[in-house]
Design a protein around this motif. Sequence first.
Motif, short mmCIF file in Angstrom:
data_model
loop_
_atom_site.label_atom_id
_atom_site.label_comp_id
_atom_site.label_asym_id
_atom_site.label_seq_id
_atom_site.Cartn_x
_atom_site.Cartn_y
_atom_site.Cartn_z
N ALA A 188 14.44 23.39 29.08
CA ALA A 188 13.10 22.94 28.73
C ALA A 188 12.07 23.93 29.29
N PRO A 189 11.00 24.22 28.54
CA PRO A 189 10.00 25.17 29.04
C PRO A 189 9.33 24.64 30.31
N PRO A 190 9.04 25.51 31.28
CA PRO A 190 8.40 25.06 32.51
C PRO A 190 6.95 24.65 32.26
N ARG A 191 6.42 23.84 33.14
CA ARG A 191 5.03 23.37 33.04
C ARG A 191 4.26 23.87 34.25
N SER A 192 3.14 24.55 34.00
CA SER A 192 2.29 25.02 35.08
C SER A 192 1.32 23.91 35.49
N VAL A 193 1.21 23.68 36.80
CA VAL A 193 0.32 22.64 37.32
C VAL A 193 -0.40 23.17 38.55
N THR A 194 -1.41 22.44 38.98
CA THR A 194 -2.07 22.70 40.25
C THR A 194 -1.87 21.48 41.13
N VAL A 195 -1.17 21.65 42.23
CA VAL A 195 -0.87 20.53 43.13
C VAL A 195 -2.11 20.21 43.95
N THR A 196 -2.52 18.96 43.93
CA THR A 196 -3.64 18.45 44.69
C THR A 196 -3.11 17.40 45.66
N PRO A 197 -3.98 16.74 46.46
CA PRO A 197 -3.46 15.71 47.37
C PRO A 197 -2.58 14.67 46.68
N VAL A 198 -2.94 14.27 45.45
CA VAL A 198 -2.09 13.40 44.64
C VAL A 198 -2.11 13.93 43.22
N THR A 199 -0.95 14.38 42.75
CA THR A 199 -0.83 14.96 41.41
C THR A 199 0.10 14.09 40.58
N ALA A 200 -0.39 13.58 39.46
CA ALA A 200 0.43 12.76 38.56
C ALA A 200 0.43 13.40 37.18
N LEU A 201 1.61 13.56 36.61
CA LEU A 201 1.70 14.14 35.28
C LEU A 201 2.86 13.56 34.50
N GLN A 202 2.76 13.66 33.20
CA GLN A 202 3.82 13.21 32.30
C GLN A 202 4.37 14.41 31.56
N LEU A 203 5.69 14.49 31.47
CA LEU A 203 6.35 15.59 30.78
C LEU A 203 7.11 15.05 29.59
N ASP A 204 6.73 15.49 28.39
CA ASP A 204 7.46 15.16 27.18
C ASP A 204 8.50 16.24 26.95
N THR A 205 9.73 15.85 26.69
CA THR A 205 10.81 16.82 26.51
C THR A 205 11.49 16.61 25.16
N PRO A 206 12.20 17.63 24.68
CA PRO A 206 12.98 17.48 23.44
C PRO A 206 14.38 16.94 23.71
N ILE A 207 14.64 16.48 24.92
CA ILE A 207 15.97 16.05 25.33
C ILE A 207 16.22 14.61 24.86
N GLN A 208 17.34 14.38 24.21
CA GLN A 208 17.75 13.03 23.83
C GLN A 208 19.11 12.75 24.44
N PRO A 209 19.18 11.89 25.46
CA PRO A 209 20.45 11.65 26.14
C PRO A 209 21.47 10.98 25.24
N ARG A 210 22.73 11.35 25.43
CA ARG A 210 23.81 10.72 24.69
C ARG A 210 24.20 9.41 25.35
N ARG A 211 24.67 8.50 24.56
CA ARG A 211 25.11 7.22 25.10
C ARG A 211 26.39 7.41 25.89
N ARG A 212 26.40 6.85 27.12
CA ARG A 212 27.59 6.94 27.95
C ARG A 212 28.62 5.92 27.53
N ARG A 213 29.88 6.36 27.43
CA ARG A 213 30.94 5.44 27.02
C ARG A 213 31.40 4.61 28.20
#
Length: 213
Positions: A188-213
């Motif tokens: 997945a491509p990296p995401r550049s951020v600036t860390v502050t005292p409290v940093t909250a972010l959401q990352l959307d990915t192209p990853i779709q997990p497979r169902r575990r048997r």
Amino acid sequence: MKTFCKTGLLALCLSASAWAGTVQVTVLARDGQPLTDAVVRVEPTGHTPVAPAPVQVQVRQEGLAFVPALTVVPAGSTVEFVNLDRFEHHVRGTMGQALQTASSTGGFELRLGGRVEGRPAPAAKELLAQAGPIQLGCHLHGSMRGAIYVTDSAWVARTDAQGRITLENVPEGPAVVRVWHPDQLLDAPPRSVTVTPVTALQLDTPIQPRRRR
């Protein structure tokens, strides 16, 4: 603004110069649902990560599955594989994303006999010195999949059922956030951020997990 450190205030000035924040990340799968068992790594620019102390953990083979499905450990840790099933299992550990031949990638191979009533469960230990992802498989049961992520940094965590992680004491300033998942097809491509005292972010990915048997 100038800062003056007298003898009695030296420790306070030193601590104030090393600002650190809290990073909260929510990772989503391709379908928009929380992505569980993803590894999130924060890399602050200009800061060398400090590796956590090695630990000893256990990965069980139980019900034709690796339990837990993903384990995150510091480099230098020892993992004990235990077979709780009544039939024989194989453990193939492959460094990197693809499940290849362990001998060609510096991985490892173990064979564990089936559990016998009244006797200790068959077990074997493996020292994991090299940082990076390890894919787990079983030659005898192709549906069995698992993973171990070996980290050389304390700024690494595994997402929970809500796809969330929280990292403390991350140096403030520019940083890069990376995500790894056992089922990803490409990095997945990296995401550049600036860390502050409290940093909250959401990352959307192209990853779709497979169902575990």
